[in-house]
Scaffold this active site. Structure first.
Site, PDB file in Angstrom:
ATOM      1  N   GLU A  25      -6.009   4.227  19.371  1.00  0.00           N
ATOM      2  CA  GLU A  25      -4.618   3.944  19.705  1.00  0.00           C
ATOM      3  C   GLU A  25      -4.094   4.823  20.839  1.00  0.00           C
ATOM      4  O   GLU A  25      -3.375   4.354  21.710  1.00  0.00           O
ATOM      5  CB  GLU A  25      -3.737   4.116  18.457  1.00  0.00           C
ATOM      6  CG  GLU A  25      -2.433   3.386  18.631  1.00  0.00           C
ATOM      7  CD  GLU A  25      -1.429   3.726  17.556  1.00  0.00           C
ATOM      8  OE1 GLU A  25      -1.772   4.497  16.651  1.00  0.00           O
ATOM      9  OE2 GLU A  25      -0.318   3.220  17.634  1.00  0.00           O
ATOM     10  N   ASP A  26      -4.453   6.100  20.808  1.00  0.00           N
ATOM     11  CA  ASP A  26      -3.793   7.043  21.722  1.00  0.00           C
ATOM     12  C   ASP A  26      -4.646   7.534  22.886  1.00  0.00           C
ATOM     13  O   ASP A  26      -4.150   8.254  23.744  1.00  0.00           O
ATOM     14  CB  ASP A  26      -3.318   8.288  20.944  1.00  0.00           C
ATOM     15  CG  ASP A  26      -2.274   7.934  19.898  1.00  0.00           C
ATOM     16  OD1 ASP A  26      -1.647   6.869  20.065  1.00  0.00           O
ATOM     17  OD2 ASP A  26      -2.101   8.701  18.933  1.00  0.00           O
TER      18      ASP A  26
END
Ligand code: MN
Length: 733
Positions: free
Chosen positions: A89-90
C-alpha cells in the site's frame, strides 16, 4: 533534530532480535531465514519513511509482527505478512514482487490487508461497503483480520502522536468494529486494551476520572482482596489443588459502560473487581474440579443464587469457558468469583494464540469458530442492498449476548438475546421459516413473534399455505432471517408485478396508449412511482386504476396543467369517506394511495383513537394515541405525524390482546374459551395460561372488529366465575 543513523540501525536490529525471540518456540527449519528475508525487504521498502512520532517507519511493522507472535500466536506465514503488511500500500513494492519473493499465500494475505486498509467508520454507506469488504476478506483467511487487529492495536498504542481529529476517528472505529471483532475471536486481552484505549481518545474526561479513581482505591482494594482470599488459599491447598488465586479489576471501559447504562456512580459499582481462581487440572477432570472448587468457596462464602453462570457445560460461541458465581464476602460486600482451569484461562485471555497449544482438546472449539465464520459468510452471501442496514444487522449479531435454545430433539441452537420463534424457524431452515405459523415453546402454543428465552425448547409449527408477510420483518432480529424474508418478499412482489404488467397493458390499450417503455416511464413519473415494477405491482392490486389513467390522458393532452395527484398531501385535511371496501382507515387527503400498517407495539383496532406516523421506508404506521411510543413520536417527529380516522366497516378483524387474572377454578379455561367462541365473529389466535398457587394469569390474542366489539367481549369475560380482571394489553404476543 540530529538523527543518529547508526544508533537507529542498531535499534532496528535489536527489535528484530526480540521478534525472533518471541517466535522461537514455533520456528522450524528454514523459518528463520524466511522471516529474515521479509524483515530485510520491509526495511528496504520503508527506508525513507518515518512515523508521525519521527521514528523510523519500520518500527511499526516489527511491532505488529511482535504482537502477532506474542499476543496472537501466529506462525511464520503470519509473521512474514505482518512485517510486509504496509509495503504494497505505502511503498514501491508491488503485489507481484511479494508473490515472486514469498509465494502465493503470503501475497493473498497481503492483498487482503491492502484492500481492507480503507477507512471504516459508522457514518456513511460508502464506508459501510468497506466494512463488508473487511468481513469478506476475513472469511477468506482469518490471518488477515488477526494481523489487522495487531496493526490496529499498535496504532492505538501510538495514537498520541496523531492529530486530534484523526485520534477521534481511529478510536471510534476501534470501538465500533475492531474491539467487537477481537471479542468474537476470543482475544480478550486485546479486546480489553482496544476498548480502554478507544475510550481514552474518545472521552478523555471519563477515562481519566475512572483511571484515577481505580488508582486511588487500589490500596483499599488490595487489602480487601487479601482478606477475602486468605482463608480460601488455605483450604484449597489442604484439598490438594494446585492453583493461582488473585483479584482483577474490571477494565476501565467496562466500568465506564456500567456507569452509563446502570446510572450508578463509580463508588456504587460493587463488582469493580473479580476474584479469579485458576486451577491445574487434567482435561477429563476439568469440570468436576471446577465444581469442587465452587463447593469449597460456597461453603465459606454464601453465594447469590441468581448469579451463577456455568460457561463450562455450555461455553460461549467464542469459546469462553468459566464458572462464575457471586458470593457475600467480608464487610457485607458481594464479590464475583471466576473459577477455571489453566487451559480455560489461557484460551479466554489469548484466544486463537492458545489454540495451538491445546489443539486436540480444543477441536470442538475450533468447530464452533468455524461455524461462526460460516455464519458470516452466509450473511455476506445475501447482502442487503442497503449496506447501512446490513451493518446494523451484523453489529447486532456481533455485539449481542447469546442464548441457547433447544429443538424438540434436544439439539442446541445459539441465537442472539431477543430472538423470536420466527428467528429460530429460519435458523433451522429457510423453508421452515417461510412456512412458520407459530411455535410451541416448552409445549405451550405461542405466535411466531414470541421472544425466546435461554433454555427454551422450541417446536416450530408450519403450514404449506403460509408465506412471509411484510410485518414479519418486525418479528425477527437475526440477519439471516431478515435477509431471507426480504428476498422472499421481493420474489413475491416480482411475481405479482408480472401479473400486473398484463393488466396494465390491457388497460392502457383501452385508452389508446401504446405499451412502450417511454410511455410506462412517463406514467410512473406522473404517479411519482420509483419503477415500472412498482407500477405493475400496484396495477395487480388495483391501487392504480382507470381514474389514474384518465388523469394521465388529460396530463398528456395538456402537460402544463398541474396534475391533481402531484400535490403533496396536506396533513391537516382529513377525508372522512372511504372509497375502497377494504380501506378501514383514512389518512391525510390522499386516501387511495396511502398504504398503512398497524403498529405492532400497540395493535390498534377500529374505534381506538389513532394517528399515522410516516416511517422511513415502511410507509405509514398506525399507532394508538395512548401507545407507549406515542409521546416520543409525537414530541420528536411532529412533522411526520398524520391524522388518521377509522371508517365504519365490519368486514375486517383486528388483533387485540387481553390479560385475564383470577382464581384457579375448575374448568375456568374451558369457560373462558367458551365465552370467546360464543361471541359473534371473534376468533382466537393464541391463548396462554399460567397458574401459580391457586391463582391464574392468562393472555389471549383475539381478532375483533372494533373497540365496541372488544368491550363487549371483555364485559362477558368478566362474568366468568373466578375471573377477577380482564385488561387489554398493548404488545403482541
Ligand atoms: Mn500498519
Amino acid at each position: 533534530m540530529q538523527i543518529d543513523i547508526e544508533a537507529e540501525k542498531r535499534e532496528i536490529l535489536n527489535r528484530y532480535k526480540l521478534l525472533i525471540k518471541a517466535c522461537k518456540r514455533r520456528l522450524e527449519k528454514g523459518d528463520k531465514e524466511i522471516i529474515r528475508k521479509a524483515f530485510e525487504v520491509a526495511v528496504e521498502a520503508h527506508k525513507e519513511m518515518r512515523r508521525k512520532s519521527g521514528e523510523p517507519y519500520i518500527y511499526h511493522p516489527i511491532a505488529v509482527a511482535q504482537i502477532c507472535a506474542e499476543e496472537i500466536g501466529l506462525g511464520t506465514t503470519g509473521i512474514v505478512c505482518a512485517l510486509l503488511h504496509d509495503t504494497v500500500e505505502d511503498t514501491d513494492l508491488s503485489l507481484d514482487d511479494v508473490k515472486g519473493l514469498f509465494g502465493e499465500k503470503v501475497a493473498q494475505i497481503i492483498d487482503g490487508l491492502t484492500k481492507i486498509s480503507g477507512v471504516i467508520d459508522n457514518t456513511s454507506s460508502i464506508q459501510a461497503e468497506n466494512f463488508r469488504k473487511v468481513l469478506l476478506t476475513m472469511s477468506e483467511d482469518i490471518r488477515v483480520i488477526l494481523i489487522k487487529l495487531a496493526d490496529r492495536l499498535h496504532n492505538m498504542r501510538t495514537l498520541d502522536h496523531m492529530k486530534r481529529d484523526k485520534q477521534i476517528k481511529i478510536a471510534s472505529e476501534t470501538l465500533f468494529l475492531y474491539a467487537p471483532l477481537a471479542h468474537r475471536l476470543g482475544l480478550n486481552t486485546i479486546k480489553t486494551e482496544l476498548e480502554d484505549l478507544g475510550l481514552k481518545f474518545t472521552d478523555v474526561a471519563a477515562y481519566t476520572d475512572i483511571a484515577t479513581k481505580l488508582k486511588e482505591s487500589e490500596p483499599e482494594r488490595k487489602r480487601f482482596i487479601q482478606k477475602f482470599i486468605e482463608p480460601l488459599k488455605e483450604i484449597l491447598s489442604e484439598q490438594g489443588f494446585k492453583f493461582k488465586i488473585f483479584g482483577r479489576p474490571k477494565s476501565i471501559y467496562s466500568i465506564f459502560n456500567k456507569i452509563k447504562t446502570k446510572h450508578v456512580t463509580f463508588e456504587e459499582i460493587y463488582d469493580i473487581f473479580a476474584i479469579r481462581i485458576v486451577i491445574d487440572s487434567h482435561f477429563e477432570q476439568e469440570k468436576s474440579d471446577c465444581w469442587k472448587v465452587y463447593s469449597i468457596i460456597t461453603d465459606f462464602y454464601h453465594p447469590s443464587p441468581e448469579r451463577l453462570r456455568d460457561w463450562i457445560s455450555t461455553p460461549k460461541s467464542n469459546g469462553y469457558e468459566s464458572l462464575h458465581t457471586t458470593v457475600m464476602g467480608p464487610e457485607g460486600k458481594w464479590v464475583e468469583v471466576q473459577i477455571r482451569t489453566t487451559r480455560m484461562d489461557d484460551l479466554a485471555e489469548n484466544g486463537y494464540a492458545a489454540h495451538w497449544k491445546y489443539k486436540e482438546s480444543a477441536a470442538e472449539k475450533e468447530n464452533k469458530f468455524e461455524n461462526w465464520l460460516l455464519r458470516i459468510r452466509e450473511m455476506l452471501e445475501n447482502p442487503d442492498p442497503n449496506a447501512l442496514e446490513f451493518i446494523d444487522d451484523f453489529k447486532l449479531n456481533l455485539f449481542s449476548d447469546e442464548m441457547f435454545v433447544f429443538t424438540p430433539k434436544g439439539d442446541m441452537k445459539t441465537l442472539p438475546v431477543g430472538a423470536t420463534a420466527l428467528d429460530f424457524a429460519f435458523e433451522i431452515h429457510t423453508k421452515v421459516g417461510e412456512h412458520c405459523i407459530g411455535a410451541k415453546v416448552n409445549h405451550k402454543l405461542v405466535p411466531l413473534s414470541h421472544e425466546l428465552a435461554s433454555g427454551d425448547q422450541v417446536e416450530i409449527l408450519t403450514s404449506s399455505k403460509q408465506s412471509p408477510k411484510d410485518g414479519w420483518l418486525e418479528y425477527v432480529i437475526t440477519a439471516k432471517a431478515k435477509s431471507k424474508i426480504k428476498n422472499c418478499l421481493k420474489d413475491q412482489r416480482k411475481r405479482i408485478a408480472e401479473d400486473g404488467k398484463e393488466i396494465m397493458r390491457r388497460k392502457l390499450e383501452k385508452f389508446k396508449i401504446e405499451f412502450t417503455t417511454k410511455n410506462i416511464n412517463q406514467f410512473c413519473n406522473f404517479l411519482k412511482l420509483p419503477s415500472s415494477q412498482e407500477l405493475f405491482y400496484r396495477a395487480a392490486l388495483n391501487s392504480v386504476d382507470v381514474n389514474d389513467i384518465k388523469e394521465f390522458v388529460k396530463f398528456r393532452e395538456n402537460p402544463n396543467k398541474k396534475p391533481k395527484k402531484a400535490e403533496a398531501p396536506k396533513i391537516e385535511q382529513l377525508v372522512t369517506s372511504a372509497r375502497g371496501k377494504t380501506d378501514m382507515l383514512v389518512i391525510g387527503d390522499d386516501l387511495q394511495k396511502l398504504d398503512y400498517k398497524l403498529a405492532p407495539c400497540c395493535n390498534p383496532i377500529p374505534g381506538d383513537d389513532v394517528f399515522g406516523f410516516i416511517t422511513i421506508g415502511e410507509g405509514i404506521k398506525i399507532h394508538r394515541v395512548n401507545c407507549p411510543n406515542a409521546i416520543k413520536l409525537l414530541s420528536n417527529y411532529a412533522y411526520r405525524v398524520v391524522k388518521a380516522k377509522w371508517v365504519n366497516d365490519q368486514l375486517i378483524s383486528f388483533l387485540a390482546g387481553l390479560k385475564i387474572t383470577g382464581t384457579d377454578e375448575i374448568g375456568i379455561v374451558n369457560n373462558i374459551t367458551k365465552v370467546i367462541s360464543n361471541e359473534n365473529n371473534v376468533n382466537m389466535r393464541s391463548i396462554n395460561f399460567d397458574t401459580d398457587d391457586g391463582l391464574f394469569e392468562g393472555t389471549i390474542m383475539v381478532y375483533v372488529h372494533d373497540t365496541k366489539h372488544l368491550n363487549h367481549l371483555i364485559a362477558n369475560l368478566k362474568k366468568v366465575k373466578g375471573v377477577n380482571n380482564v385488561q387489554r394489553i398493548d404488545e403482541k404476543l
